[in-house]
Design a protein around this motif. Structure first.
Motif, PDB file in Angstrom:
ATOM      1  N   CYS A 105       6.821  -7.049  -3.199  1.00 57.33           N
ATOM      2  CA  CYS A 105       5.553  -6.760  -3.875  1.00 57.33           C
ATOM      3  C   CYS A 105       5.800  -6.390  -5.337  1.00 57.33           C
ATOM      4  CB  CYS A 105       4.838  -5.624  -3.150  1.00 57.33           C
ATOM      5  SG  CYS A 105       3.274  -5.143  -3.886  1.00 57.33           S
ATOM      6  N   PHE A 106       6.781  -5.530  -5.589  1.00 54.13           N
ATOM      7  CA  PHE A 106       7.069  -5.111  -6.954  1.00 54.13           C
ATOM      8  C   PHE A 106       7.605  -6.273  -7.787  1.00 54.13           C
ATOM      9  CE2 PHE A 106       7.364  -0.220  -7.135  1.00 54.13           C
ATOM     10  CZ  PHE A 106       6.179  -0.107  -6.438  1.00 54.13           C
ATOM     11  N   ILE A 157       2.035   2.928 -10.644  1.00 60.98           N
ATOM     12  CA  ILE A 157       1.843   2.328  -9.327  1.00 60.98           C
ATOM     13  C   ILE A 157       0.367   2.391  -8.935  1.00 60.98           C
ATOM     14  CG2 ILE A 157       2.381   2.589  -6.874  1.00 60.98           C
ATOM     15  CD1 ILE A 157       5.208   3.413  -7.757  1.00 60.98           C
ATOM     16  N   HIS A 211      -0.947  -6.710  -0.416  1.00 57.10           N
ATOM     17  CA  HIS A 211       0.366  -7.274  -0.087  1.00 57.10           C
ATOM     18  C   HIS A 211       0.887  -6.723   1.245  1.00 57.10           C
ATOM     19  CE1 HIS A 211       3.961  -9.446  -1.418  1.00 57.10           C
ATOM     20  NE2 HIS A 211       4.642  -8.520  -0.779  1.00 57.10           N
ATOM     21  N   HIS A 267      -1.894  -0.441  -9.809  1.00 52.94           N
ATOM     22  CA  HIS A 267      -1.750  -1.662  -9.015  1.00 52.94           C
ATOM     23  C   HIS A 267      -2.063  -1.426  -7.533  1.00 52.94           C
ATOM     24  CE1 HIS A 267       0.104  -3.830 -12.354  1.00 52.94           C
ATOM     25  NE2 HIS A 267       0.768  -2.719 -12.617  1.00 52.94           N
ATOM     26  N   GLN A 268      -2.756  -0.347  -7.239  1.00 51.49           N
ATOM     27  CA  GLN A 268      -3.015   0.073  -5.857  1.00 51.49           C
ATOM     28  C   GLN A 268      -3.636  -1.031  -5.005  1.00 51.49           C
ATOM     29  OE1 GLN A 268      -5.144   3.736  -5.532  1.00 51.49           O
ATOM     30  NE2 GLN A 268      -5.823   3.340  -3.467  1.00 51.49           N
ATOM     31  N   CYS A 308      11.112   4.463  -6.245  1.00 50.29           N
ATOM     32  CA  CYS A 308      10.025   4.451  -5.276  1.00 50.29           C
ATOM     33  C   CYS A 308      10.538   4.096  -3.886  1.00 50.29           C
ATOM     34  CB  CYS A 308       8.992   3.423  -5.738  1.00 50.29           C
ATOM     35  SG  CYS A 308       7.515   3.374  -4.740  1.00 50.29           S
ATOM     36  N   ARG A 367      -3.644  -4.297  -5.289  1.00 51.06           N
ATOM     37  CA  ARG A 367      -2.747  -5.422  -5.027  1.00 51.06           C
ATOM     38  C   ARG A 367      -1.615  -5.040  -4.078  1.00 51.06           C
ATOM     39  NH1 ARG A 367      -1.640  -7.595 -10.868  1.00 51.06           N
ATOM     40  NH2 ARG A 367      -2.857  -5.850 -11.565  1.00 51.06           N
ATOM     41  N   ILE A 368      -1.135  -3.814  -4.170  1.00 54.19           N
ATOM     42  CA  ILE A 368      -0.084  -3.354  -3.261  1.00 54.19           C
ATOM     43  C   ILE A 368      -0.613  -3.293  -1.835  1.00 54.19           C
ATOM     44  CG2 ILE A 368       1.390  -1.390  -2.653  1.00 54.19           C
ATOM     45  CD1 ILE A 368       1.618  -0.826  -5.691  1.00 54.19           C
ATOM     46  N   LEU A 383       4.559  -8.269  -8.741  1.00 54.92           N
ATOM     47  CA  LEU A 383       3.728  -7.581  -9.731  1.00 54.92           C
ATOM     48  C   LEU A 383       4.486  -7.252 -11.012  1.00 54.92           C
ATOM     49  CD1 LEU A 383       1.875  -5.078  -7.374  1.00 54.92           C
ATOM     50  CD2 LEU A 383       1.000  -7.206  -8.331  1.00 54.92           C
ATOM     51  N   LEU A 441       7.952  -3.789   0.022  1.00 54.51           N
ATOM     52  CA  LEU A 441       7.707  -3.121  -1.254  1.00 54.51           C
ATOM     53  C   LEU A 441       8.498  -3.810  -2.366  1.00 54.51           C
ATOM     54  CD1 LEU A 441       6.358  -0.627  -2.653  1.00 54.51           C
ATOM     55  CD2 LEU A 441       8.551   0.516  -2.332  1.00 54.51           C
ATOM     56  N   LEU A 485      -3.695   4.151  -0.870  1.00 48.88           N
ATOM     57  CA  LEU A 485      -2.302   4.331  -1.245  1.00 48.88           C
ATOM     58  C   LEU A 485      -2.110   5.804  -1.568  1.00 48.88           C
ATOM     59  CD1 LEU A 485       0.446   2.996  -2.000  1.00 48.88           C
ATOM     60  CD2 LEU A 485      -0.455   2.793  -4.315  1.00 48.88           C
TER      61      LEU A 485
END
Length: 158
Positions: free
Chosen positions: A38-39, A74, A84, A77-78, A51, A80-81, A42, A35, A96
């Protein structure tokens, strides 16, 4: 019927439940690091402290956040998360799921004789509310940011 409990430390360490807990803890640590990466990718790193990954279960990546504004950012960007996380997930991720659990201040105890708060305590609480509104505004996009800042200004003017 009484449960058989381990009698020695060795029996406890060799237990199946402890092994499963250790495996999940290790997996959770990897998810949290994923996470974080990923953040960073992004450019959502300011949201990271608000989070946490709770679990990956039933094709869902379950995150816990501290406010609805963060949840909304968040959610944008669901896809892409999920992309990832897909290589590290034990099941194929489809969704998500975000759970909002605000960080709250512990309640203060009041005595029966002290029913009215002193004026300084109320001023301090209003200042805390203004600072929390400004913090949330910093995490939000327009037009919500403008509305939160206006609300904070309204609190300051009173």
């Amino acid at each position: 019927m009484a449960r058989n409990r381990p009698r020695t430390t060795q029996q406890l360490i060799a237990g199946q439940q402890l092994r499963r807990f250790a495996d999940f803890t290790d997996q959770h640590r990897r998810w949290q690091q994923l996470l974080q990466s990923c953040f960073l990718k992004l450019q959502l790193e300011p949201l990271l402290e608000h989070c946490e990954v709770l679990n990956i279960r039933a094709h869902n990546l379950i995150l816990q956040v501290s406010s609805g504004a963060i949840a909304q950012r968040i959610k944008t960007h669901q896809a892409r998360i999920i992309t990832h996380f897909q290589p590290e997930a034990t099941v194929e991720l489809e969704r998500l799921e975000i759970r909002i659990r605000p960080a709250h201040k512990p309640a203060t105890l009041r005595t029966a004789t002290a029913s009215a708060e002193p004026a300084t305590e109320r001023v301090r609480e209003e200042q805390d509310a203004v600072s929390r509104l400004r913090e949330q505004a910093a995490l939000c996009d327009e037009p919500l940011r403008t509305q939160l800042l206006a609300l904070a200004q309204k609190y300051e003017d009173n």
